[in-house]
Design a protein around this motif. Structure first.
Motif, PDB file in Angstrom:
ATOM      1  N   VAL A  96       0.857  -1.184   0.000  1.00  0.00           N
ATOM      2  CA  VAL A  96       0.000   0.000   0.000  1.00  0.00           C
ATOM      3  C   VAL A  96       0.891   1.231   0.000  1.00  0.00           C
ATOM      4  CG1 VAL A  96      -1.926  -1.129   1.177  1.00  0.00           C
ATOM      5  CG2 VAL A  96      -0.164  -0.002   2.520  1.00  0.00           C
ATOM      6  N   LEU A  97       0.356   2.328  -0.509  1.00  0.00           N
ATOM      7  CA  LEU A  97       1.096   3.580  -0.527  1.00  0.00           C
ATOM      8  C   LEU A  97       0.831   4.321   0.770  1.00  0.00           C
ATOM      9  CD1 LEU A  97       2.799   5.740  -1.978  1.00  0.00           C
ATOM     10  CD2 LEU A  97       0.667   6.616  -2.921  1.00  0.00           C
ATOM     11  N   ASP A  98       1.888   4.624   1.498  1.00  0.00           N
ATOM     12  CA  ASP A  98       1.776   5.459   2.687  1.00  0.00           C
ATOM     13  C   ASP A  98       1.593   6.886   2.169  1.00  0.00           C
ATOM     14  OD1 ASP A  98       2.012   6.897   5.009  1.00  0.00           O
ATOM     15  OD2 ASP A  98       3.976   6.123   5.558  1.00  0.00           O
ATOM     16  N   GLU A  99       0.392   7.424   2.325  1.00  0.00           N
ATOM     17  CA  GLU A  99       0.074   8.714   1.709  1.00  0.00           C
ATOM     18  C   GLU A  99       0.700   9.911   2.406  1.00  0.00           C
ATOM     19  OE1 GLU A  99      -3.991   9.146   0.553  1.00  0.00           O
ATOM     20  OE2 GLU A  99      -4.091   7.072  -0.118  1.00  0.00           O
ATOM     21  N   SER A 100       1.278   9.716   3.584  1.00  0.00           N
ATOM     22  CA  SER A 100       1.952  10.842   4.234  1.00  0.00           C
ATOM     23  C   SER A 100       3.399  10.888   3.750  1.00  0.00           C
ATOM     24  CB  SER A 100       1.899  10.703   5.752  1.00  0.00           C
ATOM     25  OG  SER A 100       2.509   9.515   6.162  1.00  0.00           O
ATOM     26  N   VAL A 101       3.858  12.092   3.454  1.00  0.00           N
ATOM     27  CA  VAL A 101       5.240  12.279   3.008  1.00  0.00           C
ATOM     28  C   VAL A 101       6.108  12.442   4.244  1.00  0.00           C
ATOM     29  CG1 VAL A 101       6.816  13.769   1.722  1.00  0.00           C
ATOM     30  CG2 VAL A 101       4.509  13.352   0.853  1.00  0.00           C
ATOM     31  N   HIS A 102       7.181  11.680   4.302  1.00  0.00           N
ATOM     32  CA  HIS A 102       8.100  11.727   5.438  1.00  0.00           C
ATOM     33  C   HIS A 102       9.242  12.682   5.106  1.00  0.00           C
ATOM     34  CE1 HIS A 102       6.016   8.195   6.989  1.00  0.00           C
ATOM     35  NE2 HIS A 102       6.078   7.736   5.754  1.00  0.00           N
TER      36      HIS A 102
END
Length: 174
Positions: A146-152
């Motif tokens: 899955v794509l972690d939608e938060s940008v780190h």
């Protein structure tokens, strides 16, 4: 409504891949099955704190245990990184891998584009068998990640150049 149990002749992996993204939380066996093969694509923004700096992004694919399977090159935009993930997924699915040996004798897998250009490299592995196993894990997790939608944000401190001229007492002739 619960999803019917897969037929015995169905491949369990295919059943997990076809499972809903958010399984019924009351059915623990579905949660366990779905999480077993759910890796994660994480996007990072590189921040150096320099003035007039252009943002750069890269992404990583992580296995469900948190192990990093691969890292991308840098992209100039978030959307570029998203397109890069799709490019990587396509080439992973096609099996565009090559195993090489480092100068230290470790085995490294390379993911290549359709035109045989290097997209990224995996980690170092002490044996070819472990490297091949990492390729199989990469294939499995890339398919279901899955794509972690938060940008780190990844903050990198750049050494500050000192503009003052330092005069050293050096012996004559130096």
């Amino acid at each position: 409504a619960k999803k019917p149990a897969p037929k015995k002749e169905e491949n369990l992996y295919e059943a997990i891949a076809a499972a809903p993204i958010k399984p019924d939380l009351e059915d623990e066996s579905e949660v366990e099955k779905a999480s077993k093969y759910s890796g994660k694509w994480s996007i990072y923004r590189v921040i150096t704190g320099q003035e007039n700096e252009e943002e750069t992004y890269f992404f990583e694919l992580h296995a469900s245990n948190g192990e990093k399977l691969l890292s991308s090159e840098e992209y100039t935009s978030y959307n570029g990184a998203l397109r890069g993930i799709e490019t990587h997924k396509t080439n992973i699915e096609k099996g565009n891998f090559k195993i090489t040996i480092s100068k230290k004798g470790d085995f490294i897998f390379k993911l290549l584009s359709g035109k045989n250009l290097l997209l990224c490299m995996g980690e170092n592995y002490p044996t070819k068998t472990r490297c091949e196993s990492a390729i199989e894990s990469t294939k499995r997790f890339a398919k279901t990640a899955v794509l972690d939608e938060s940008v780190h944000d990844l903050v990198i401190k750049v050494p500050v150049e000192d503009d003052t001229d330092t005069v050293y007492d050096l012996p004559s002739g130096v």
